[in-house]
Design an enzyme around this catalytic site. Structure first.
Site, short mmCIF file in Angstrom:
data_model
loop_
_atom_site.label_atom_id
_atom_site.label_comp_id
_atom_site.label_asym_id
_atom_site.label_seq_id
_atom_site.Cartn_x
_atom_site.Cartn_y
_atom_site.Cartn_z
N HIS A 30 0.84 -1.20 0.00
CA HIS A 30 0.00 0.00 0.00
C HIS A 30 0.87 1.25 0.00
O HIS A 30 1.27 1.73 1.07
CB HIS A 30 -0.90 -0.01 1.23
CG HIS A 30 -1.79 -1.21 1.31
ND1 HIS A 30 -1.34 -2.44 1.71
CD2 HIS A 30 -3.11 -1.36 1.03
CE1 HIS A 30 -2.35 -3.30 1.68
NE2 HIS A 30 -3.43 -2.67 1.27
N ILE A 188 -10.22 9.27 0.81
CA ILE A 188 -10.11 8.19 -0.17
C ILE A 188 -10.13 6.87 0.57
O ILE A 188 -9.47 6.72 1.60
CB ILE A 188 -8.77 8.30 -0.96
CG1 ILE A 188 -8.78 9.50 -1.91
CG2 ILE A 188 -8.48 7.02 -1.73
CD1 ILE A 188 -9.64 9.34 -3.15
N HIS A 261 -4.05 3.18 -3.34
CA HIS A 261 -4.25 2.61 -1.99
C HIS A 261 -3.51 1.29 -1.81
O HIS A 261 -2.72 1.15 -0.88
CB HIS A 261 -5.74 2.40 -1.69
CG HIS A 261 -5.99 1.47 -0.54
ND1 HIS A 261 -5.99 1.89 0.76
CD2 HIS A 261 -6.17 0.11 -0.50
CE1 HIS A 261 -6.18 0.85 1.56
NE2 HIS A 261 -6.29 -0.24 0.82
N GLU A 403 -18.68 -3.84 24.00
CA GLU A 403 -17.89 -5.07 24.09
C GLU A 403 -16.68 -5.05 23.19
O GLU A 403 -15.59 -5.52 23.55
CB GLU A 403 -18.77 -6.29 23.74
CG GLU A 403 -19.89 -6.57 24.72
CD GLU A 403 -21.13 -5.74 24.46
OE1 GLU A 403 -21.14 -4.95 23.48
OE2 GLU A 403 -22.11 -5.87 25.23
N HIS A 465 -29.84 -15.02 23.96
CA HIS A 465 -28.83 -14.95 25.01
C HIS A 465 -28.13 -16.28 25.26
O HIS A 465 -27.24 -16.36 26.09
CB HIS A 465 -29.47 -14.46 26.32
CG HIS A 465 -29.72 -12.99 26.35
ND1 HIS A 465 -30.36 -12.32 25.33
CD2 HIS A 465 -29.41 -12.05 27.28
CE1 HIS A 465 -30.44 -11.03 25.64
NE2 HIS A 465 -29.85 -10.83 26.81
C1 LIG Z 1 -12.22 -4.45 9.36
C2 LIG Z 1 -11.62 -4.25 8.01
N1 LIG Z 1 -12.41 -4.20 6.93
C3 LIG Z 1 -11.88 -4.07 5.69
C4 LIG Z 1 -10.53 -3.99 5.52
C5 LIG Z 1 -9.94 -3.92 4.13
N2 LIG Z 1 -9.41 -2.57 3.94
C6 LIG Z 1 -8.10 -2.28 4.08
S1 LIG Z 1 -7.77 -0.65 3.97
C7 LIG Z 1 -9.41 -0.29 3.68
C8 LIG Z 1 -9.92 1.10 3.54
C9 LIG Z 1 -8.95 2.03 3.02
O1 LIG Z 1 -9.32 3.33 3.30
P1 LIG Z 1 -8.54 4.17 4.36
O2 LIG Z 1 -8.63 3.56 5.67
O3 LIG Z 1 -9.02 5.56 4.23
O4 LIG Z 1 -7.03 4.06 3.89
P2 LIG Z 1 -6.34 4.83 2.67
O5 LIG Z 1 -6.84 4.21 1.42
O6 LIG Z 1 -6.71 6.25 2.78
O7 LIG Z 1 -4.91 4.56 2.90
C10 LIG Z 1 -10.16 -1.45 3.67
C11 LIG Z 1 -11.63 -1.48 3.43
C12 LIG Z 1 -9.73 -4.05 6.69
N3 LIG Z 1 -8.42 -4.01 6.63
N4 LIG Z 1 -10.30 -4.16 7.90
MG LIG Z 2 -8.42 7.23 3.37
#
Ligand SMILES: Cc1ncc(C[n+]2csc(CCOP(=O)(O)OP(=O)(O)O)c2C)c(N)n1
Ligand SMILES: [Mg+2]
Length: 647
Positions: A30, A188, A261, A403, A465
């Protein structure tokens, strides 16, 4: 002679170059977030963080949490440049088998990685636990010994996840002023711009939860530095610095684009970015003066560490009680518990409750709480107040009905060091904390999970529950030990097992209803399973409240001339670790029937047949449930007789 500004620009560019080069070489990773965060992160690392690369585990260091763990190359670059044990070769082998530089590294204190999370939101909530730990230990040990902060970087994904909001709400309520998060507000995510999903006013939301918030241009290093300084000065509230950034900052073709990303920029774009940011060094090459710049910055932490050691030495010399407390918190010995008088029958949750003050006395680091169910889970240290802004020395934490954040915060306290934390709720709601439980297992963190109301026998509250598949699904989780004691005396040993296990989490699964106190020798739980009653025609294997049921069924079978052995199997994982000869001796050679008021899934590992519940429960008094679902001595004996062909 270069100006300071140029040095910082070089530092930022080195982070950018190493990050994009490593991702490019791995052909995976990334690059967008490390590029977009390089400015803010370099300011935080070189101007504020107090770390010592020579002693990464120094207890009073600041904690840095990278919650958007996908930006791990940002952390590896910073650790490498700062002189931690991440070598250039490690960066070259980013994401390769056996390397120190995994995609999402989770934890490695020796390398300076406190925690980063793959599952978004976890790091955010884990850092809240670290801040709780710091505030608590500062109250008990004094400023001279505990005086650090928890910093973190969080992303859109973190801020969107529910667990972060639970944790933010808790942190705001608790007034955790030593918590400072930088939010990578790049608008983003993977699917594109956040206007397709996310339109709230994040600053207003956090302000409403009691946070200090400030918005800055995340590429204006002076502004970021000023904002962090202000955030640090705000001591009564946690802080969120919203850094407006552009993902893949500096990359001419990828800046601002979601495509940066999670995929390498590409060789051409890497070259174009080098050109654009003015970095003409070859891949994986950093000039000495950049290392020097980071090294000079780390001098702040090195000095702080030396000053801390001097303070510690004089504190220990002038007050042996402080030295003793420090030792008991940071290097606790094995825990052995005394069994109180439990009477003839007691619910295992109540038996656990009777141990709390004793555990708290023997283990000064014992701390935790429930998600608004302390009365029901019987998890309360009567000799200590509640943890709060005015009583940070309190060892009872009211997590509220949160939780998931509780799970992550308990992990954060455990990761922080100095504490043995637990979190408690109803067993069925372990589902609401499962991602944090999984991380405790994955990271090898000794969190203790106390889950009560462990079966359909909780009764009238009904199927929502009543846990069914929970034992099976948690037993399937690597490195989590699940212990379901049969009576009060096994509960004592179950707690001992949990408190003496350091390489991973332990779940204590306790019942709501009274179970009779068994006549049994001490020991056995730590072995995972043992023989309670001997017999050679049949082996009944039970856990929890079903062990007494097995004993009663064995009595009925004996009246008909069948000698049933009864085995209590409170912890499958511990049992699996015993020698095969011990396991064979315990389980015997006769036909084996498992008895557990839960899903049968997994029992085939130990037994030939299982008396279980492979459907949801029902709302009714516990005794009626037992009759309808066949959890009576008569029904179990009949099932056993059928199994032997006598029924
Ligand atoms: C709980 C969870 N759901 C989905 C993902 C897959 N995932 C990795 S990064 C991301 C989103 C990226 O957006 P952001 O957090 O804004 O990071 P950026 O692209 O700006 O670096 C997702 C959906 C994850 N790592 N964890
Ligand atoms: Mg982002």
């Amino acid at each position: 002679m270069k100006s300071m500004h140029d040095d910082l620009t070089d530092a930022v560019n080195a982070v950018k170059a190493l990050s994009m080069d490593a991702v490019q070489r791995a052909n995976a990773g990334h690059p967008g977030a490390p590029l977009g965060l390089a400015d803010a992160a370099a300011v935080l690392w070189t101007r504020f963080l107090r770390l010592d690369p020579d002693q990464p585990t120094w207890p009073d260091r600041d904690r840095f949490v990278l919650s958007n763990g996908h930006a791990s190359m940002l952390l590896y670059s910073l650790l490498h440049l700062s002189g931690f044990g991440i070598s250039m070769d490690d960066l070259r082998s980013f994401r390769q088998w056996g390397s120190h530089t995994a995609g999402h590294p989770e934890v490695d204190h020796g390398l300076g990685i406190e925690t980063t999370t793959g599952p978004l939101g976890q790091g955010f909530a884990t850092g809240v636990g670290m801040a709780i730990a710091e505030a608590h230990l500062r109250a008990r040990l004094g400023h001279a010994l505990v005086d650090h902060r928890t910093f973190g970087i969080v992303s859109d994904g973190d801020i969107m996840e529910g667990v972060a909001t639970e944790a933010a709400s808790l942190a705001g309520h608790l007034g955790l002023g030593r918590l400072v998060y930088l939010y990578d507000d790049n608008r983003i995510t993977i699917d594109g711009a956040t206007d397709i999903t996310f339109s709230e006013d994040v600053a207003a939301r956090f302000m409403a939860m009691g946070w200090h918030t400030v918005r800055v241009d995340g590429h204006d290093r002076q502004a970021v530095g000023d904002a962090i300084e202000d955030a640090i000065a705000v001591e009564d509230r946690p802080s969120l610095v919203l850094c407006r950034t552009r993902i893949a900052h500096g990359s001419p073709g990828k800046e601002g684009k979601a495509s940066s990303h999670g995929a390498p920029l590409g060789e051409d774009e890497v070259a174009a970015t080098r050109e654009a940011i003015g970095w003409d060094h070859p891949p994986f090459t950093v000039p000495q003066d950049v290392y020097q710049y980071f090294s000079d910055a780390m001098a702040r932490g090195r000095g702080a560490r030396r000053a801390w050691e001097a303070r510690r030495d004089s504190a220990f010399a002038s007050d042996p009680a402080v030295a003793d407390l420090w030792g008991a918190l940071h290097e606790p010995g094995p825990v052995e518990l005394r069994s109180p008088d439990f009477g003839d029958a007691l619910a295992t949750r109540a038996a656990g409750g009777k141990l709390f003050d004793q555990i708290a006395e023997r283990l000064p680091g014992f701390i935790g709480g429930a998600a608004d169910l302390a009365e029901s889970t019987k998890t309360h240290i009567t000799t200590s107040p509640s943890f709060g802004p005015d009583t940070p020395e309190g060892r009872n934490i009211h997590f509220g009905i949160r939780e998931h954040a509780m799970g992550a915060a308990v992990n954060g306290m455990a990761l922080h060091g100095g504490l043995r934390p637990y979190g408690a709720t109803f067993f069925v709601f372990s589902d609401y904390m499962r991602p944090a439980v999984r991380l405790s297992a994955l990271m090898g963190v000794p969190s203790i999970w106390v889950w009560t109301h462990d079966s359909v026998f909780l009764g009238e509250d009904g199927p929502t529950h009543q846990p069914i598949e929970h034992l099976a699904s948690l037993r399937a989780m690597p490195n989590l030990w699940v212990v379901r004691p049969a009576d009060a005396t096994e509960t004592v040993e179950a707690w001992e097992l949990a408190l003496n296990r350091h390489q991973g989490p332990t779940a204590l699964v306790l019942g709501r209803q009274d179970v009779r106190t068994l006549q049994r020798p001490r020991g056995g739980v730590a072995l995972g399973g043992y023989v309670l009653r001997d017999g050679s025609d049949l082996t009944l294997v039970g856990t929890g409240s079903e062990v007494a049921l097995c004993l009663d069924a064995a009595d009925l079978l004996a009246a008909d001339g069948t000698e049933a052995r009864v085995v209590s199997l409170p912890c499958w994982e511990a049992f699996a670790e015993q020698d095969a000869s011990y396991r064979d001796d315990v389980l015997g050679t006769a036909p084996r029937l498992g008895v557990e008021a839960a899903a049968s899934f997994g029992w085939e590992r130990w037994v030939d047949d299982v008396h279980a519940i492979d459907h949801f429960g029902a709302s009714a008094p516990a005794r009626d449930i037992a009759i309808h679902l066949g959890f009576t001595p008569e029904a179990v004996a009949a099932r056993a007789a059928r199994m032997l062909g006598n029924g």
